[in-house]
Every structure is written in structure tokens, then in C-alpha cells.
Design a protein around this motif. Structure first.
Motif, PDB file in Angstrom:
ATOM      1  N   ALA A 293       0.831  -1.211   0.000  1.00  0.00           N
ATOM      2  CA  ALA A 293       0.000   0.000   0.000  1.00  0.00           C
ATOM      3  C   ALA A 293       0.863   1.258   0.000  1.00  0.00           C
ATOM      4  CB  ALA A 293      -0.931  -0.016   1.212  1.00  0.00           C
ATOM      5  N   LEU A 294       1.907   1.274   0.813  1.00  0.00           N
ATOM      6  CA  LEU A 294       2.825   2.414   0.825  1.00  0.00           C
ATOM      7  C   LEU A 294       3.388   2.679  -0.564  1.00  0.00           C
ATOM      8  CD1 LEU A 294       5.085   1.908   3.984  1.00  0.00           C
ATOM      9  CD2 LEU A 294       3.330   3.641   3.668  1.00  0.00           C
ATOM     10  N   LEU A 295       3.889   1.625  -1.192  1.00  0.00           N
ATOM     11  CA  LEU A 295       4.570   1.782  -2.476  1.00  0.00           C
ATOM     12  C   LEU A 295       3.609   2.098  -3.611  1.00  0.00           C
ATOM     13  CD1 LEU A 295       7.277  -1.033  -2.300  1.00  0.00           C
ATOM     14  CD2 LEU A 295       7.509   1.411  -1.781  1.00  0.00           C
ATOM     15  N   SER A 296       2.320   1.848  -3.413  1.00  0.00           N
ATOM     16  CA  SER A 296       1.344   2.211  -4.445  1.00  0.00           C
ATOM     17  C   SER A 296       1.273   3.716  -4.626  1.00  0.00           C
ATOM     18  CB  SER A 296      -0.039   1.649  -4.095  1.00  0.00           C
ATOM     19  OG  SER A 296      -0.632   2.364  -3.025  1.00  0.00           O
ATOM     20  N   THR A 297       1.839   4.475  -3.691  1.00  0.00           N
ATOM     21  CA  THR A 297       1.832   5.940  -3.767  1.00  0.00           C
ATOM     22  C   THR A 297       3.145   6.512  -4.284  1.00  0.00           C
ATOM     23  OG1 THR A 297       2.712   6.338  -1.529  1.00  0.00           O
ATOM     24  CG2 THR A 297       0.345   5.902  -1.724  1.00  0.00           C
TER      25      THR A 297
ATOM     26  N   GLU B  98       8.646   0.178  -8.888  1.00  0.00           N
ATOM     27  CA  GLU B  98       8.240  -0.641 -10.022  1.00  0.00           C
ATOM     28  C   GLU B  98       7.747  -2.025  -9.595  1.00  0.00           C
ATOM     29  OE1 GLU B  98      11.103  -0.050 -13.545  1.00  0.00           O
ATOM     30  OE2 GLU B  98      12.295   0.517 -11.788  1.00  0.00           O
ATOM     31  N   TRP B  99       8.488  -2.674  -8.671  1.00  0.00           N
ATOM     32  CA  TRP B  99       8.143  -4.033  -8.245  1.00  0.00           C
ATOM     33  C   TRP B  99       8.371  -4.168  -6.746  1.00  0.00           C
ATOM     34  CZ3 TRP B  99       5.888  -7.421 -11.534  1.00  0.00           C
ATOM     35  CH2 TRP B  99       6.046  -7.207 -12.906  1.00  0.00           C
ATOM     36  N   LEU B 100       7.562  -5.027  -6.131  1.00  0.00           N
ATOM     37  CA  LEU B 100       7.747  -5.397  -4.729  1.00  0.00           C
ATOM     38  C   LEU B 100       7.722  -6.919  -4.631  1.00  0.00           C
ATOM     39  CD1 LEU B 100       7.865  -4.870  -1.646  1.00  0.00           C
ATOM     40  CD2 LEU B 100       5.346  -4.794  -1.678  1.00  0.00           C
TER      41      LEU B 100
ATOM     42  N   LEU C  96       5.068  -8.163  -7.398  1.00  0.00           N
ATOM     43  CA  LEU C  96       3.989  -7.500  -8.131  1.00  0.00           C
ATOM     44  C   LEU C  96       4.313  -6.028  -8.348  1.00  0.00           C
ATOM     45  CD1 LEU C  96       2.714  -5.802  -5.638  1.00  0.00           C
ATOM     46  CD2 LEU C  96       1.111  -7.679  -5.433  1.00  0.00           C
ATOM     47  N   ARG C  97       3.628  -5.445  -9.301  1.00  0.00           N
ATOM     48  CA  ARG C  97       3.648  -3.998  -9.452  1.00  0.00           C
ATOM     49  C   ARG C  97       2.712  -3.460  -8.370  1.00  0.00           C
ATOM     50  NH1 ARG C  97       6.023  -3.080 -14.567  1.00  0.00           N
ATOM     51  NH2 ARG C  97       5.679  -4.760 -16.086  1.00  0.00           N
ATOM     52  N   PRO C  98       3.196  -2.617  -7.460  1.00  0.00           N
ATOM     53  CA  PRO C  98       2.384  -2.242  -6.289  1.00  0.00           C
ATOM     54  C   PRO C  98       1.074  -1.561  -6.669  1.00  0.00           C
ATOM     55  CG  PRO C  98       4.672  -1.618  -5.982  1.00  0.00           C
ATOM     56  CD  PRO C  98       4.536  -2.031  -7.414  1.00  0.00           C
ATOM     57  N   ARG C  99      -0.028  -2.180  -6.291  1.00  0.00           N
ATOM     58  CA  ARG C  99      -1.355  -1.604  -6.491  1.00  0.00           C
ATOM     59  C   ARG C  99      -2.296  -2.243  -5.482  1.00  0.00           C
ATOM     60  NH1 ARG C  99      -3.375  -3.038 -12.396  1.00  0.00           N
ATOM     61  NH2 ARG C  99      -5.399  -2.679 -11.411  1.00  0.00           N
ATOM     62  N   LEU C 100      -3.390  -1.575  -5.199  1.00  0.00           N
ATOM     63  CA  LEU C 100      -4.233  -1.974  -4.071  1.00  0.00           C
ATOM     64  C   LEU C 100      -5.200  -3.105  -4.382  1.00  0.00           C
ATOM     65  CD1 LEU C 100      -5.017   1.505  -2.467  1.00  0.00           C
ATOM     66  CD2 LEU C 100      -3.299  -0.193  -1.799  1.00  0.00           C
ATOM     67  N   ASP C 101      -5.386  -3.449  -5.646  1.00  0.00           N
ATOM     68  CA  ASP C 101      -6.326  -4.523  -5.957  1.00  0.00           C
ATOM     69  C   ASP C 101      -5.628  -5.858  -6.173  1.00  0.00           C
ATOM     70  OD1 ASP C 101      -5.113  -3.870  -8.290  1.00  0.00           O
ATOM     71  OD2 ASP C 101      -6.928  -3.718  -9.488  1.00  0.00           O
ATOM     72  N   ARG C 102      -4.405  -5.981  -5.719  1.00  0.00           N
ATOM     73  CA  ARG C 102      -3.659  -7.232  -5.712  1.00  0.00           C
ATOM     74  C   ARG C 102      -3.115  -7.439  -4.307  1.00  0.00           C
ATOM     75  NH1 ARG C 102      -5.723  -6.844 -10.017  1.00  0.00           N
ATOM     76  NH2 ARG C 102      -4.848  -7.150 -12.101  1.00  0.00           N
ATOM     77  N   TRP C 103      -3.001  -8.715  -3.901  1.00  0.00           N
ATOM     78  CA  TRP C 103      -2.566  -9.006  -2.535  1.00  0.00           C
ATOM     79  C   TRP C 103      -1.432 -10.023  -2.548  1.00  0.00           C
ATOM     80  CZ3 TRP C 103      -4.778  -6.445   1.565  1.00  0.00           C
ATOM     81  CH2 TRP C 103      -5.955  -5.746   1.280  1.00  0.00           C
TER      82      TRP C 103
ATOM     83  N   ARG D 248     -12.226  10.251  -3.999  1.00  0.00           N
ATOM     84  CA  ARG D 248     -11.666   9.238  -4.883  1.00  0.00           C
ATOM     85  C   ARG D 248     -10.614   9.865  -5.775  1.00  0.00           C
ATOM     86  NH1 ARG D 248     -13.000   4.746  -2.289  1.00  0.00           N
ATOM     87  NH2 ARG D 248     -15.203   4.764  -1.710  1.00  0.00           N
ATOM     88  N   GLY D 249      -9.819   8.980  -6.376  1.00  0.00           N
ATOM     89  CA  GLY D 249      -8.817   9.440  -7.323  1.00  0.00           C
ATOM     90  C   GLY D 249      -7.609  10.073  -6.682  1.00  0.00           C
ATOM     91  N   PHE D 250      -7.457   9.928  -5.367  1.00  0.00           N
ATOM     92  CA  PHE D 250      -6.321  10.538  -4.664  1.00  0.00           C
ATOM     93  C   PHE D 250      -5.058   9.702  -4.819  1.00  0.00           C
ATOM     94  CE2 PHE D 250      -3.774  11.587  -0.891  1.00  0.00           C
ATOM     95  CZ  PHE D 250      -3.761  12.962  -0.975  1.00  0.00           C
ATOM     96  N   LEU D 251      -5.234   8.360  -4.894  1.00  0.00           N
ATOM     97  CA  LEU D 251      -4.088   7.464  -4.935  1.00  0.00           C
ATOM     98  C   LEU D 251      -3.566   7.358  -6.363  1.00  0.00           C
ATOM     99  CD1 LEU D 251      -5.373   4.639  -2.618  1.00  0.00           C
ATOM    100  CD2 LEU D 251      -4.079   6.669  -2.016  1.00  0.00           C
ATOM    101  N   ARG D 252      -2.264   7.097  -6.452  1.00  0.00           N
ATOM    102  CA  ARG D 252      -1.642   7.008  -7.766  1.00  0.00           C
ATOM    103  C   ARG D 252      -2.119   5.801  -8.540  1.00  0.00           C
ATOM    104  NH1 ARG D 252       2.947   4.597  -9.996  1.00  0.00           N
ATOM    105  NH2 ARG D 252       3.541   3.658  -8.027  1.00  0.00           N
TER     106      ARG D 252
END
Length: 351
Positions: free
Chosen positions: A82-86, A91-93, A176-183, A345-349
């Protein structure tokens, strides 16, 4: 930039190997969560420019520390995701354990198609011997049916299966490429409905696993695992080993009295036939200290951004970062940490 995240409870020497190896093997910055008090380890990690060390004490868990190590690992990994999604440069975690070292060909990773969200690191497991004069540099690889059958007939393994050759996991580790809809889980990347995301694979993307590579490390690691929580994930073939160790420890023997029995368990369940594996050409020789990657440093603005978010997320209940729990709660916590009004909404990268 390439990041890793790890929850660790280990010796200073092993942590030093872990940090040096992962940075030489392709990572740029390591997030390390200390799973117990370790002043020497913490001092080393705090002083390293390519490491963010997080002490998971009572103030971290807010009185709700999960009993199971696997749960703590998943929570810590997805909080960092979540941190890196911003962070645009993230690129990858990769989620790795404290006894694992990534071996990432950066050119291969850079060539992964832009619409591919997940990559898999195949496991290479250190050969288990009673004693190594230095860190092991010989690793087992996944073998085909014919090689496994040969080893079985020769008596080197009990079954013609990679599950008999490897003492640890066979799944490898994912990034993964950091994003909130993947775990991130321990080995895979999943969606909210628990389905796995199919990963990209390549021979140049692997992870070295130092699974009980010596008699001494076998005793240390399994003792630590038994102390980590009431349950922990094991392949079915390893359960008898856990039962035997738990029973032996419960007898209340002194370290001197228990030592020969612990070593006998290692010899009967874990020690590899090193000479046979090497002579047949079934091992890979790798010295992670010889890696040529030079890690990219976090810029001052990026470090300040991540440290600030991490500090503010200390105030949030950590269970919301576990896969499948409280859908959307991690997103709202991240917005609060960034100072965004609730519901905006739309605040996160990244979505």
C-alpha cells in the motif's frame, strides 16, 4: 526501483548476509520488519541506507498482534504494498523470507510486458550439510522425472519427487507492481476473491532459499519457528519433523543433553547427499556475494514520503492489510495517512 519486504527474527550474521545478498542480487531497497527484540540487528538495519527497518512492538500491533507468524508476514507485506502504491518510482515489490536472497536479472525484469502485473521467482534451495566452512554456494534446482527417479533408485531421496528433494517450499516467491487490488501471500499474488494471478516466469528470475542448510541452522530455525506461534504452515512431509522437535523440546532437556538428538533428527530428515548431487551435475553453484547489481538509493523526498506514511499508519489497526479482510479498509487508511478527506476518490496514484 525494486523493493523487497520481509518479516525477520534471525541472527545478526544471517541478516547481514540477507541484506548484502538481496542488494547484490537485484533489489534496490529492503523493508525489514523485526518480529522480536534484537538490538544488534536493529542497529545494523537502521544504519543501512538501502533498508527501512520497522520494529513491530506493542505500538505497532496496537495490542492486537496476530498469534500466527504467517498472518504477521502477510499483513506487513501488504502494508508495504500500500505504501509503495503511492510512490511513482516503485516498479516491483517482492515478498521474501529472511533466509531468501533474490537473483533478478534486471534486463529480463525490465522486458516484462507492461500489462503483466506479477512475476514468479523459482526456488533454488541450499544443499543441507552438517557443517559448512562458509555460507553455502551449492543449491538444488527443480528436477525432471528421470533425474528424480535416478536419485530415488540410488537412495539419495525417499521418493522420485521434488517434494522429497527440497525440504522447504516448491512454489518460489512472487513480486507484483504495487497496487491496491492485488494481494501478496507467502508465495503467490491473489485477487480479492482469493484467485491467483498467473505470474510471468523466466530462468533468470530465481530466489536462493537457505532452508536448514546446516545442522546448526536446522536447530536454530526450527526452534524459532516453534516459538513464533501456535501454528505455522508446513508441507505435509515435514510435519513429523515438527512433531519430533516439539516433543524433544517439551522434555525439558538441557542444551547439551538435547544436542545429539537434534542432530540425529537433522541427519535422518534433512541432510542431503551432497557428493552424489554434485557429481551427477544436479546442483547450481551460486555465490550471492558476487552479484554485480548496484542498488539505487531512495531520494530524500521519496524517503521522507514513505517514512511519514509509515509513521502515520502505525495508528491504524494492522489487520486491515491482511488479504481478504475488510475490503477497502486499507485504501481508506492510506487516504487518512496521506491527509485525504474520507470518501474522496482518485487521490491514490494506482487503483
Amino acid at each position: 526501483m525494486i523493493f523487497t519486504v520481509t518479516t525477520v527474527k534471525d541472527t545478526l550474521a544471517n541478516v547481514q548476509r540477507f541484506v548484502a545478498g538481496n542488494l547484490a542480487g537485484g533489489a534496490d531497497h529492503l523493508f525489514v520488519f523485526l518480529d522480536g527484540p534484537a538490538p544488534e540487528v536493529r542497529a545494523f538495519l537502521d544504519s543501512h541506507q538501502h533498508v527501512t527497518c520497522v520494529r513491530t512492538d506493542k505500538s505497532w500491533w496496537l495490542g492486537e498482534r496476530p498469534a500466527e507468524l504467517n498472518v504477521r508476514q502477510r499483513i506487513n507485506a501488504n502494508l508495504v504494498k500500500a505504501l509503495l502504491s503511492t510512490l511513482p518510482e516503485a516498479e516491483w515489490l517482492f515478498h521474501v523470507d529472511g533466509d531468501e536472497i533474490v537473483q533478478i536479472d534486471r534486463d529480463v525484469l525490465a522486458a516484462v510486458p507492461a500489462d503483466t502485473e506479477v512475476v514468479k521467482l523459482a526456488p533454488l534451495e541450499a544443499v543441507s550439510r552438517k557443517h559448512w566452512d562458509q555460507d553455502p554456494t551449492w543449491f538444488k534446482k527443480m528436477l525432471g522425472k528421470d533425474d528424480l527417479t535416478l536419485l530415488h533408485v540410488l537412495g539419495a531421496i525417499k521418493r522420485p519427487h521434488n517434494g522429497a528433494l527440497f525440504h522447504g517450499h516448491l512454489e518460489g516467491k512472487s513480486g507484483l507492481r504495487p497496487r491496491l487490488d492485488r494481494w501478496l501471500t507467502l508465495h503467490h499474488v491473489v485477487l480479492a476473491d482469493k484467485s491467483r494471478v498467473e505470474p510471468y516466469t523466466h530462468d533468470a528470475l530465481t530466489v536462493l532459499h537457505y532452508e536448514s542448510f546446516s545442522g546448526e541452522d536446522f536447530v536454530r530455525k526450527w526452534t524459532s519457528m516453534l516459538d513464533a506461534g501456535p501454528t505455522f504452515g508446513l508441507r505435509s512431509g515435514r510435519e513429523p519433523t515438527a512433531v519430533a522437535l516439539r516433543t524433544l523440546v517439551s522434555l525439558g532437556l538441557s542444551e547439551e543433553q538435547a544436542a545429539p538428538y537434534l542432530m540425529r533428527i537433522f541427519e535422518r530428515t534433512t541432510e542431503d547427499d551432497f557428493d552424489t548431487l554434485r557429481d551427477l551435475g544436479l546442483l547450481v553453484e551460486v555465490d550471492p556475494r558476487q552479484g554485480t547489481h548496484r542498488p539505487q538509493a531512495l531520494g530524500d523526498d521519496a524517503r521522507e514520503h514513505l517514512d511519514g506514511l509509515l509513521d502515520r499508519l502505525r495508528e491504524e489497526p494492522k489487520g486491515i492489510f491482511h488479504p481478504y479482510r475488510s475490503p477497502g479498509a486499507d485504501r481508506e487508511a492510506l487516504k487518512r495517512a496521506q491527509g485525504a478527506p474520507k470518501g474522496v476518490r482518485g487521490f491514490l496514484r494506482r487503483s
